[in-house]
Write a protein that holds these residues in place. Structure first.
Motif, mmCIF file in Angstrom:
data_model
loop_
_atom_site.group_PDB
_atom_site.id
_atom_site.type_symbol
_atom_site.label_atom_id
_atom_site.label_comp_id
_atom_site.label_asym_id
_atom_site.label_seq_id
_atom_site.Cartn_x
_atom_site.Cartn_y
_atom_site.Cartn_z
ATOM 1 N N THR A 1 75.575 110.351 80.125
ATOM 2 C CA THR A 1 76.795 109.715 79.593
ATOM 3 C C THR A 1 76.832 109.836 77.952
ATOM 4 O O THR A 1 78.043 109.575 77.615
ATOM 5 C CB THR A 1 76.621 107.918 80.196
ATOM 6 N N SER A 2 75.857 109.657 77.222
ATOM 7 C CA SER A 2 76.022 110.192 76.064
ATOM 8 C C SER A 2 74.439 110.657 75.359
ATOM 9 O O SER A 2 73.817 110.593 76.226
ATOM 10 C CB SER A 2 75.947 108.649 75.108
ATOM 11 N N TRP A 3 74.515 111.311 74.312
ATOM 12 C CA TRP A 3 73.134 111.753 73.943
ATOM 13 C C TRP A 3 73.330 111.652 72.453
ATOM 14 O O TRP A 3 74.184 111.763 71.586
ATOM 15 C CB TRP A 3 72.856 113.374 74.336
ATOM 16 N N GLU A 4 72.124 111.715 71.913
ATOM 17 C CA GLU A 4 72.065 111.547 70.409
ATOM 18 C C GLU A 4 70.821 112.582 69.810
ATOM 19 O O GLU A 4 69.698 112.450 70.751
ATOM 20 C CB GLU A 4 72.103 110.316 69.717
ATOM 21 N N LYS A 5 70.748 113.083 68.630
ATOM 22 C CA LYS A 5 69.534 113.648 68.277
ATOM 23 C C LYS A 5 68.622 112.882 67.472
ATOM 24 O O LYS A 5 69.226 112.155 66.463
ATOM 25 C CB LYS A 5 70.189 114.881 67.153
ATOM 26 N N GLY A 6 67.394 112.831 67.724
ATOM 27 C CA GLY A 6 66.681 112.033 66.903
ATOM 28 C C GLY A 6 66.010 112.779 65.565
ATOM 29 O O GLY A 6 66.392 113.941 65.257
ATOM 30 N N SER A 7 65.311 111.917 64.736
ATOM 31 C CA SER A 7 65.118 112.185 63.409
ATOM 32 C C SER A 7 63.880 113.564 63.786
ATOM 33 O O SER A 7 63.709 114.417 62.715
ATOM 34 C CB SER A 7 64.367 111.303 62.636
#
Ligand SMILES: Nc1ncnc2c1ncn2[C@@H]1O[C@H](COP(=O)(O)OP(=O)(O)OP(=O)(O)O)[C@@H](O)[C@H]1O
Ligand SMILES: [Mg+2]
Lengths: 334, 245
Positions: A273-279
């Protein structure tokens, strides 16, 4: 950071509790509110605590934990709302009855420094009009491992030992419901562990425990259910369910080298449904189902030529839950 | 509602234990009476002759008045600290969450101040009487052993102590600061002494009837004082510093 569920789900487990339902509650608070002067200490609390459970009451400094304990313990009168404590209506006429069935260990133990440990307990045994005073006192002292120090003046005890005297005092009257206001604050790890063991023992004996704490590991370890408070109740639920309730399912994905086009891969897999890149270069994906999506992600990554190091369900601790709630609430600095 | 003496006595007992081990309190309890027995004795031995002038009678009256400062000031010092001190050391909250009632708690506190006070005050008076009987001039002894004077000393000692205790507990349970409580308490303990001073100086002749009458009034005030202080005692305010809203 995984997405936080919003809306009614957050308080979905308000009534859910351990054991059988529609038993009488040890605590049943309904829209309880307390103002001190102009300040609202806590607002509109509605929750139940069942007999026999360890109920954790979490919240940042100034959240209203101590004031809640004092109010439920009949020391302060609520500004509005109602509550029943050990089945008795909370009002000024019933306060003596409630007080004889509960006990509270306050934030600071409040001992008579010129009296010995035993003399302190003796005074309270008389105030509770206990029979078999000697036996009750020695049982309490034994429970907190203080028998050898019973003749010491309280003024000469260390903080941890004082805390234990406070605990012994709270056990004297065999309370049905025991309020512990940050019982392990300032204790060394071993002493804290001893308090934890005592709480577990008391729970086994059927004592209902209302435990306020800042320590999330403590709550996670000891509590059947927790409530998170920040003036208003943010959530109530079983400790182990909170994470599921709070967060949508999410996957953590790590690869050896940079993914050239993450959107090309993740957006093409159904159920993301969504994604994001971590540090740290890893990716966090919110998914509809771990079981059906994880294999597809793995395949898509391999097909795209990525060296997969790790794919797994993201786990959230109570700390994540707490930080998510309290953090979005202004960190408790009001 | 029935009073539970076990609870009342539990408070008194722990309070007395606490006093005994408090060097400052023990020193005060010993020093004050010493001073207040020496001054009147000096006064007495300075009066010579068998037939006393009016002025000399007044002087003796004032000597006796001095001794009533013991039951007035000693409990004031103890009671001023009683509630606000308990709050400052964090012990009020644990007490108030036990089933003890407010009036029981306050009575326990009052008795703890009352008992040592009375013991000391009577002891001091006994020394004074003995010294007067043995070494005083016969004219002096006649005045000191007058029945109305004896009534005043014996009867007023507990009554003045009672007044002092309730007035000071009231102040202590309304103060936010120990020092303020201490200062106000000394003042509040004094008013009934004014009447006693009028007796002592013969401004009002202390007939036995008058002495007993005023004693009865003080007694009623003491009983009402307990009820009144229990009524104004506000646990919530003591703990939070704010009235219930
Ligand atoms: N006596 C008081 N007078 C005024 N405000 C008060 C008083 N006691 C508590 N409050 C206010 O009520 C709110 C709740 O305080 P409370 O002591 O219940 O918090 P808490 O959750 O126990 O905090 P902590 O974790 O620091 O012990 C705070 O904003 C506090 O400033
Ligand atoms: Mg607190």
């Amino acid at each position: 950071m995984a997405a936080l569920k919003r809306g009614p789900d957050r308080l979905a487990d308000q009534s859910g509790s351990v054991g059988d339902k529609d038993e009488e509650y040890a605590i049943d608070a309904v829209h309880l509110t307390k103002k001190i002067g102009q300040r609202v200490a806590f607002d509109d609390l509605s929750f139940q605590v069942q007999y026999g459970e360890v109920f954790g009451f979490l919240g940042p400094n100034g959240a209203g934990k101590t004031t809640t304990v004092r109010t439920l313990g009949t020391l302060l009168a609520p500004t509005s709302g109602n509550a029943q404590v050990v089945g008795v209506d909370l009002n000024s006429h019933n306060s003596v009855e409630i007080r004889s069935k509960i006990s509270i260990m306050p934030e600071s133990p409040g001992l008579y420094n010129r009296l010995s440990v035993e003399e302190n307990l003796e005074c309270f045994a008389d105030l509770y009009m206990l029979k078999d005073t000697k036996e009750k006192i020695s049982n309490s002292l034994e429970a907190v491992n203080l028998t050898s120090r019973k003749n010491d003046l309280c003024g000469t005890l260390s903080k941890g030992l004082r805390q234990r005297v406070g605990l012994a005092r709270a056990l004297l009257n065999d309370p049905k419901l025991l309020f512990l206001d940050e019982p392990t604050s300032g204790l060394d790890p071993v002493a804290a562990l001893e308090v934890h063991e005592l709480i577990i023992k008391l729970k086994e004996r059927g004592v209902t425990i209302f435990l306020t704490t800042h320590r999330l590991d403590e709550a996670e370890k000891l509590c059947d259910r927790v409530a998170i408070l920040n003036t208003t109740l943010k959530m109530v639920g079983r400790t182990k369910d909170l994470e599921k309730e709070m967060f949508t399912k999410s996957l953590t994905v790590k690869t050896l080298n940079e993914i050239d086009s993450p959107s090309g891969i993740f957006d093409s897999v159904d159920g993301v449904t969504s994604w994001e890149k971590g540090s740290d270069g890893s990716f966090s994906l919110n998914v509809t189902s771990i079981e059906s999506v994880a294999p597809n992600i793995a395949r898509a990554l391999v097909e795209a030529g990525c060296d997969v190091v790790f794919i797994g369900e993201a786990h959230h601790s109570l700390e994540d839950v707490y930080l998510e709630i309290v953090g979005t609430d202004g960190g408790g600095i009001k | 509602m029935k009073l539970h003496w076990r609870r009342i006595y539990a408070i008194t007992k722990k309070e007395l234990r606490d006093f005994r081990r408090n060097r400052f309190i023990v020193a005060t309890m010993l020093m004050l009476p010493l001073i207040f027995v020496l001054i009147p004795l000096v006064g007495i031995f300075s009066v010579k002759g068998t037939v006393l002038t009016h002025l000399e009678q007044t002087k003796l009256g004032i000597s006796l008045l001095y001794m009533l400062l013991v039951p007035t000031l000693v409990p004031a010092a103890l009671s001023a600290y009683s509630i606000v001190g308990e709050r400052d050391q964090g012990t009020l909250e644990p007490i108030l969450i036990t089933p003890i009632r407010r009036d029981e708690f306050l009575l326990g506190k009052a008795l703890a101040a009352f008992m040592p006070t009375i013991a000391i005050a009577y002891f001091v008076y006994a020394i004074f009487l003995a010294a007067t009987g043995l070494f005083g001039q016969s004219g002096v002894a006649n005045v000191i052993f007058q029945s109305s004077r004896l009534i005043i000393q014996l009867l007023y000692t507990p009554l003045l102590a009672g007044w002092s205790i309730w007035a000071c507990i009231a102040i202590s349970s309304r103060s936010s600061d120990v020092r303020v409580a201490q200062q106000l308490s000394t003042l509040a303990s004094l008013p009934p002494l004014v009447v006693v001073a009028l007796f002592a100086t013969n401004a009002i002749t202390p007939t036995p009837v008058l002495a007993l009458g005023f004693g009865a009034i003080l007694f009623v005030i003491n009983v009402l004082g307990w009820k009144l202080v229990s009524g104004i005692f506000n646990g919530e305010k003591m703990i939070t510093g704010k009235n219930n809203t």
